[in-house]
Write an enzyme that holds these catalytic residues in place. Sequence first.
Site, short mmCIF file in Angstrom:
data_model
loop_
_atom_site.label_atom_id
_atom_site.label_comp_id
_atom_site.label_asym_id
_atom_site.label_seq_id
_atom_site.Cartn_x
_atom_site.Cartn_y
_atom_site.Cartn_z
CG HIS A 284 -1.90 0.97 1.41
ND1 HIS A 284 -1.66 2.26 1.82
CD2 HIS A 284 -3.24 0.90 1.20
CE1 HIS A 284 -2.79 2.94 1.86
NE2 HIS A 284 -3.78 2.14 1.49
CG ASP B 34 0.39 -2.36 6.06
OD1 ASP B 34 -0.58 -2.50 6.84
OD2 ASP B 34 0.30 -1.82 4.95
CD GLN C 111 -7.01 -4.49 4.16
OE1 GLN C 111 -7.97 -5.14 4.56
NE2 GLN C 111 -7.14 -3.25 3.73
CE LYS D 69 -7.36 -0.10 6.32
NZ LYS D 69 -7.97 0.33 5.06
CB CYS E 32 -3.58 3.26 -1.54
SG CYS E 32 -4.74 4.55 -1.16
N1 PMP Z 1 -1.93 -0.77 4.51
C1 PMP Z 1 -2.90 -1.50 3.96
C2 PMP Z 1 -2.59 -2.88 3.48
C3 PMP Z 1 -4.18 -0.97 3.84
O1 PMP Z 1 -5.15 -1.68 3.28
C4 PMP Z 1 -4.43 0.35 4.32
C5 PMP Z 1 -5.81 0.97 4.22
N2 PMP Z 1 -6.38 0.91 2.95
C6 PMP Z 1 -3.38 1.05 4.91
C7 PMP Z 1 -2.16 0.46 4.99
C8 PMP Z 1 -3.55 2.45 5.43
O2 PMP Z 1 -4.38 2.46 6.54
P1 PMP Z 1 -4.91 3.85 7.13
O3 PMP Z 1 -5.46 4.62 5.99
O4 PMP Z 1 -5.95 3.43 8.12
O5 PMP Z 1 -3.73 4.52 7.77
#
Ligand code: PMP
Length: 412
Positions: free
Chosen positions: A123, A200, A203, A226, A366
């Site tokens: 991401h 990270d 998910q 999430k 993203c």
């Molecule tokens: N890493 C992953 C794999 C994600 O799916 C996301 C959210 N789409 C993020 C990081 C970023 O999370 P946040 O926007 O809550 O900081």
Amino acid sequence: MSFSADKIKADFMILNQLVNEEPLVYLDNAATSQKPTTVLATVEQYYRRNNANVHRGVHTLAERATAQYEAARQKVQHFIHAKESAEVLFTRGTTTSLNWVAKSYGEASVHQGDEILISVMEHHSNIVPWQQLAKRQQAVLKYIDITPEGLLDMNSLRSQLTSKTKIVSLAHVSNVLGVVNPIQEIAHLVHEAGAVLVVDGAQAVPHQKVDVQELDVDFYAFSGHKMLGPTGIGVLYGKRHLLEQMEPVEFGGEMIDIVTEQESTWKELPWKFEAGTPNIAGAIGLGAAIDYMEAIGVDNIQQHEQELMQYLWPKLTAIPGLTIYGPAKLEQRTGIITFNLEDIHPHDVATAMDMEGVAIRAGNHCTQPLMTRLGCGSSARASFYVYNTTADADKFVEALIATKEFFSYGTI
Ligand code: PMP
């Protein structure tokens, strides 16, 4: 108590509505999840009864707020099996957590010519902070590839880990491919090479049991929103000896011990990182979300999503013209389905699905480097969670077929 997604769904009032005159089927859970009544009630109760600033006050409300805030930290600690609550830092979310590691640990440990290793499936929040760090430190940012099936390429990882590698940062679960990376095995390789592993977990934590000690990760980041909790709250887990070496990223009230005109000292962990008034209601709401998930059982949540995928997969793969990204083997996937439908633009697919009440996401998720690697630029994504039912899966398939038929009329 036996698992019933229908019963669980009843705890999420937002799901009980019509969208475009159709019952809402919410399949955008990888972007954010909905919140059960208990989380909403806990946050409301906090503001109605206990709202006060934490740590500073001696009056009853301040003590209640502090107790609830710190109890939430302990819930997180037990939920991810951290050794102690001092290793659990509250942040704004995964993005902030990863930025803190890149800024604080990264600037102290990565120097000119050193290497940072991430993967092409990351991401943006696990790419851009490392790009910036590499630029500041004149270090090299390297990428682990994916296999043709869409798994993390372990050979690519092994061959790129060198004595120059200082940090490896990877997703536990990809928000596009839905694959689970073998973090425990990777931690072993990374440590053998003398580097630290940042994960990270945005998910992963909402969908499967995570034990940071068993995984032996050095840092682990995730977001409350999430996993049925509020927005604006997240977690950075770090091993104590690493957090102790690190400088805070932000400075101000709450994080200091003694302040003189020219010098200051910091509080002990975890507070040395939490400058200013924290997101108290968010943390307490996250604690309530953890209680809710634990009452269901994280293993039951994971099993439910797997069963949904088993139900859905044959129906999806029977649709001609549907390209699903990631592994073709169901056992290698989680509840994320990223796809393209013939040459219909994914935004058109998502708009047409919305007309049927089905909420899915379209775009690059993203993950622009991954979209480029997959050769698709953009895609649509349906992501399932604990409250999704087989009826939701059926509606998703029906809406996909209807969308395909609708667009095929224009191409005769
Ligand atoms: N890493 C992953 C794999 C994600 O799916 C996301 C959210 N789409 C993020 C990081 C970023 O999370 P946040 O926007 O809550 O900081």
